[in-house]
Design an enzyme around this catalytic site. Sequence first.
Site, PDB file in Angstrom:
ATOM      1  N   GLU A 176      58.375  18.660  45.039  1.00 52.32           N
ATOM      2  CA  GLU A 176      58.583  20.019  44.880  1.00 52.32           C
ATOM      3  C   GLU A 176      60.051  20.042  45.287  1.00 52.32           C
ATOM      4  O   GLU A 176      60.765  19.459  46.149  1.00 52.32           O
ATOM      5  CB  GLU A 176      58.161  20.783  46.110  1.00 52.32           C
ATOM      6  N   GLU A 206      80.372  42.773  49.124  1.00 56.20           N
ATOM      7  CA  GLU A 206      79.563  43.681  49.527  1.00 56.20           C
ATOM      8  C   GLU A 206      78.082  43.245  50.007  1.00 56.20           C
ATOM      9  O   GLU A 206      77.616  42.385  49.579  1.00 56.20           O
ATOM     10  CB  GLU A 206      79.158  44.416  48.317  1.00 56.20           C
TER      11      GLU A 206
END
Length: 188
Positions: free
Chosen positions: A44, A144
């Site tokens: 993985e 932001e």
Amino acid sequence: MKSGGIITELSEKTLSSKNIYDGRILHITLDEVELPDGRRSKREVVNHPGGVAVAALDADNNLLFVRQFRYPYKEVVLELPAGKLEKGATPLENGKRELLEETGAVGYSYISLGKLYPSPGYTSEIIHLYACRVQSQSENRLDEGEFLNVEKIPLDKAVEMVLNNLIPDSKTQTAVLKTAMLLNSGRI
């Protein structure tokens, strides 16, 4: 394959790769591999675009740090200015951008501290480390949704904090210690 108890070939061959998650930053694959002994196994892999961190020293040998909440740990973490690599820019250009955005600082005399594999067992992320001197500092220019506080900490105190396990972030530990060694040897 083996010579005197030593495995001479350690590479694994990718037989297949399947995307199992595509996020904004992370992409996870499940790979089937052939091991050095011919057997098969699964891997993985968290694919990450990579990152950069900058140890910025001012004229008094204070390092610029940021404190920000890190969701996976559910705590505020003290670390050097850092961020992920953006396409189309070199790691150094990314480091200069992150330093300016997070601390408002402009650096000079950049030196590479090398690269760091934060967790080579499951992620492809590579973090590029730099040290520099601070030329000037003004207001930061946060993205932001980014919230952090900037702090100046004397390099010697930062080294003590690393050695006393008060800074758990691996990229910060590595860059602080390398910067201290280079400064002590007159290379910064």
